[in-house]
Design a protein around this motif. Structure first.
Motif, short mmCIF file in Angstrom:
data_model
loop_
_atom_site.label_atom_id
_atom_site.label_comp_id
_atom_site.label_asym_id
_atom_site.label_seq_id
_atom_site.Cartn_x
_atom_site.Cartn_y
_atom_site.Cartn_z
N LYS A 154 -52.82 32.34 -52.94
CA LYS A 154 -53.71 33.46 -52.21
C LYS A 154 -53.99 33.03 -51.37
CE LYS A 154 -52.47 36.54 -55.61
NZ LYS A 154 -51.04 36.94 -55.32
N ASP A 183 -45.84 30.99 -53.21
CA ASP A 183 -45.85 32.68 -53.99
C ASP A 183 -45.78 32.49 -55.10
OD1 ASP A 183 -46.95 33.97 -51.90
OD2 ASP A 183 -44.33 35.08 -51.32
N GLY A 231 -48.72 31.10 -56.68
CA GLY A 231 -49.41 31.97 -57.05
C GLY A 231 -50.33 32.02 -56.11
N GLY A 275 -42.91 29.88 -48.01
CA GLY A 275 -43.91 31.11 -48.10
C GLY A 275 -43.26 31.42 -49.73
N GLU A 276 -42.21 31.30 -50.52
CA GLU A 276 -41.80 31.88 -51.21
C GLU A 276 -42.23 30.67 -52.58
OE1 GLU A 276 -37.76 33.52 -50.50
OE2 GLU A 276 -37.30 31.33 -50.50
#
Length: 130
Positions: A101, A96, A99, A92-93
């Motif tokens: 979404k 993120d 970028g 998940g990191e």
């Protein structure tokens, strides 16, 4: 702590120790200014410690001899560096960081695709199974 130091460490995780040391010295010199001689660091110890406490690491020693150089940082910054090197990035990191979404619209329904005829062997190409 300046994020450039953490970034430099993360980008060079698989580098040799010497490459890591050289990269750190270069980054810290960019952040804190040129290296201090031992005499200058000794004469201005209060200023050196003040900068280190405020998050600006100080390099003491000769730039041409990386092995002989010393870095003055605060204990808080040292703890942050250690925590950053222990941290393993989760999936998940990583998403993120690039970028990503997730789809914000409604539900997506995916059809089953085209119906196809089952595969059949042609002639005796595969040999006899009997």
């Amino acid at each position: 702590m300046d994020p450039r130091i953490l970034k430099q460490l993360q980008e060079n995780r698989n580098a040799s120790r010497q490459e890591i040391a050289d990269g750190l010295v270069e980054t810290i010199v960019q952040i804190g200014g040129g290296p201090l001689t031992v005499r200058k660091a000794k004469d201005e110890l209060s200023a050196v410690l003040g900068k280190a406490r405020s998050g600006v690491p100080q390099v003491v020693g000769n730039l041409k001899k990386t092995k002989d150089m010393t870095v003055v940082i605060s204990v808080q910054d040292l703890a942050e560096l250690i925590a950053a090197t222990w941290h393993r990035e989760t999936f998940g990191e990583a998403l993120d960081a690039i970028g990503f979404k997730p789809h914000a619209g409604g539900r997506i329904i995916v059809g089953q695709g085209r119906k196809r005829a089952p595969l059949q062997r042609s002639g005796n190409a595969g040999g006899s199974l009997e």
